[in-house]
Scaffold this motif. Sequence first.
Motif, PDB file in Angstrom:
ATOM      1  N   SER A  47       0.853  -1.191   0.000  1.00  0.00           N
ATOM      2  CA  SER A  47       0.000   0.000   0.000  1.00  0.00           C
ATOM      3  C   SER A  47       0.881   1.230   0.000  1.00  0.00           C
ATOM      4  CB  SER A  47      -0.893  -0.001   1.252  1.00  0.00           C
ATOM      5  OG  SER A  47      -1.510   1.268   1.413  1.00  0.00           O
ATOM      6  N   ARG A  48       0.300   2.341  -0.466  1.00  0.00           N
ATOM      7  CA  ARG A  48       1.035   3.614  -0.420  1.00  0.00           C
ATOM      8  C   ARG A  48       1.029   4.184   0.982  1.00  0.00           C
ATOM      9  NH1 ARG A  48      -1.956   7.533  -4.229  1.00  0.00           N
ATOM     10  NH2 ARG A  48      -3.582   5.994  -4.066  1.00  0.00           N
ATOM     11  N   LYS A  49       0.073   3.724   1.809  1.00  0.00           N
ATOM     12  CA  LYS A  49      -0.172   4.413   3.072  1.00  0.00           C
ATOM     13  C   LYS A  49       0.239   3.573   4.287  1.00  0.00           C
ATOM     14  CE  LYS A  49      -3.599   7.278   0.971  1.00  0.00           C
ATOM     15  NZ  LYS A  49      -4.879   7.136   0.342  1.00  0.00           N
ATOM     16  N   VAL A  74       2.220   1.522  -6.975  1.00  0.00           N
ATOM     17  CA  VAL A  74       2.378   0.649  -8.153  1.00  0.00           C
ATOM     18  C   VAL A  74       2.690   1.436  -9.422  1.00  0.00           C
ATOM     19  CG1 VAL A  74       0.941  -1.224  -7.226  1.00  0.00           C
ATOM     20  CG2 VAL A  74      -0.124   0.575  -8.629  1.00  0.00           C
ATOM     21  N   ARG A  75       2.571   2.765  -9.369  1.00  0.00           N
ATOM     22  CA  ARG A  75       2.920   3.590 -10.535  1.00  0.00           C
ATOM     23  C   ARG A  75       4.430   3.705 -10.727  1.00  0.00           C
ATOM     24  NH1 ARG A  75      -0.985   8.562  -8.887  1.00  0.00           N
ATOM     25  NH2 ARG A  75      -0.309   7.875  -6.836  1.00  0.00           N
ATOM     26  N   ASP A  76       5.186   3.358  -9.693  1.00  0.00           N
ATOM     27  CA  ASP A  76       6.636   3.526  -9.720  1.00  0.00           C
ATOM     28  C   ASP A  76       7.281   2.185 -10.107  1.00  0.00           C
ATOM     29  OD1 ASP A  76       9.326   3.766  -9.121  1.00  0.00           O
ATOM     30  OD2 ASP A  76       8.988   4.924  -7.291  1.00  0.00           O
ATOM     31  N   GLY A 103      -7.417   3.326  -8.498  1.00  0.00           N
ATOM     32  CA  GLY A 103      -7.811   4.700  -8.165  1.00  0.00           C
ATOM     33  C   GLY A 103      -8.867   5.140  -9.159  1.00  0.00           C
ATOM     34  N   ASN A 104     -10.035   5.447  -8.694  1.00  0.00           N
ATOM     35  CA  ASN A 104     -11.132   5.868  -9.570  1.00  0.00           C
ATOM     36  C   ASN A 104     -11.864   7.031  -8.954  1.00  0.00           C
ATOM     37  OD1 ASN A 104     -10.631   3.670 -11.232  1.00  0.00           O
ATOM     38  ND2 ASN A 104     -12.123   2.385 -10.225  1.00  0.00           N
ATOM     39  N   PHE A 105     -12.430   7.864  -9.797  1.00  0.00           N
ATOM     40  CA  PHE A 105     -13.338   8.903  -9.306  1.00  0.00           C
ATOM     41  C   PHE A 105     -14.212   9.354 -10.465  1.00  0.00           C
ATOM     42  CE2 PHE A 105      -9.111  10.714 -10.197  1.00  0.00           C
ATOM     43  CZ  PHE A 105      -9.407  11.551 -11.261  1.00  0.00           C
ATOM     44  N   LEU A 112     -11.391  16.789 -17.640  1.00  0.00           N
ATOM     45  CA  LEU A 112     -10.421  15.948 -16.910  1.00  0.00           C
ATOM     46  C   LEU A 112      -8.993  16.415 -17.234  1.00  0.00           C
ATOM     47  CD1 LEU A 112     -10.639  13.286 -15.173  1.00  0.00           C
ATOM     48  CD2 LEU A 112     -10.108  12.055 -17.282  1.00  0.00           C
ATOM     49  N   SER A 113      -8.187  16.687 -16.222  1.00  0.00           N
ATOM     50  CA  SER A 113      -6.831  17.186 -16.499  1.00  0.00           C
ATOM     51  C   SER A 113      -5.934  16.024 -16.941  1.00  0.00           C
ATOM     52  CB  SER A 113      -6.253  17.840 -15.243  1.00  0.00           C
ATOM     53  OG  SER A 113      -5.870  16.841 -14.315  1.00  0.00           O
ATOM     54  N   PRO A 114      -4.870  16.349 -17.665  1.00  0.00           N
ATOM     55  CA  PRO A 114      -3.935  15.288 -18.075  1.00  0.00           C
ATOM     56  C   PRO A 114      -3.423  14.491 -16.878  1.00  0.00           C
ATOM     57  CG  PRO A 114      -3.409  17.347 -19.196  1.00  0.00           C
ATOM     58  CD  PRO A 114      -4.494  17.671 -18.199  1.00  0.00           C
TER      59      PRO A 114
END
Length: 278
Positions: A47-49, A74-76, A103-105, A112-114
């Motif tokens: 987890s990131r946290k 997991v992005r790294d 991650g969803n929203f 939606l920003s890049p």
Amino acid sequence: MTVLATSVFRPGLLDGQVALVTGGGTGIGFGISKLLAALGAHVVIASRKPAHLAQALEEITAAGGKASTVMLDVRDQERVAASVAEIVATHGRIDVLVNNAAGNFYAPSATLSPNAWRSVMEIDLYGTFYCSQAVYPIMAQQGGGRIISTSMTLHYRGWPLMAHATAAKAGVDALTRTLAVEWAPQRIRVNAIAPGPIPTEGVRKAFAPPADSGVPDVFAATERHMEAYAAKGIPLGRWGTPEDIANMVAFLASPAGDWITGSIFVIDGGEWLAKPSA
Ligand code: HXC
């Protein structure tokens, strides 16, 4: 362990196995971590946290399960590779990878920003690829392994305000089928699960619609409304639980799934088939 009191799986089913569960400290991921540990696996919770990790570790070990933690985004890709190398150095193997981190929203595509697009693509799709690629050599060398990724059902018909997540999860489906065929000679089984509505904290947050979008926030409704939604909108008449999803993961991780690869399992009480199209 208490988890096993109501489980259909036999104790010791995954004894001696090592499982890595990304996003394994909360919600659906924690349900998966708990069941795999209850069945005898050593579960590495990613987890990131740090707070999520500490709490999950304590709960699993207090119940008699074997677990450890790794702080990981997991992005790294480099950290993913390094974490997998550390797990192998400590435990000697990785039998099961559960790509659960997501991650969803809800957000309008027009604005939606890049970075918003990239964040969801990188967690849901790139993260799934990075983790799968990182465990490949160890699973191949061991003579096999199981990769189980988390998809969804919203891309089957399209879902407004979720272009980023639906695109990412469609990619997860494609990746699942392709890796299943490409890595079958190494006896790595690659499957996915597509959970329906499960009112965990993370899902409630992800599905809070933007103000004035006209999309009902079913998860913010009162208990009575939640029950009414389930009775009307989910053919099997109830909301899902992390345990519903964990059971399919345990099945796929076990020898019961030995001839299953490239499959995507919808676990949603029939919701997507019955849901009016958006
Ligand atoms: C528009 C948004 C936004 C929102 C974030 N962003 N939330 N844009 N609407 N609601 C934008 C930010 O403004 C920023 O862009 C970019 O996204 C990155 O945001 P950060 O907060 O800096 O990123 P980060 O801290 O890395 O967080 C990643 C995250 C976050 C995806 C944005 O929501 C997250 O960590 N979620 C993890 C938990 C989660 O979502 N779980 C849900 C799983 S539910 P700018 O341009 O401003 O920099 C699930 C459903 C299953 O998967 C399906 C069931 C049917």
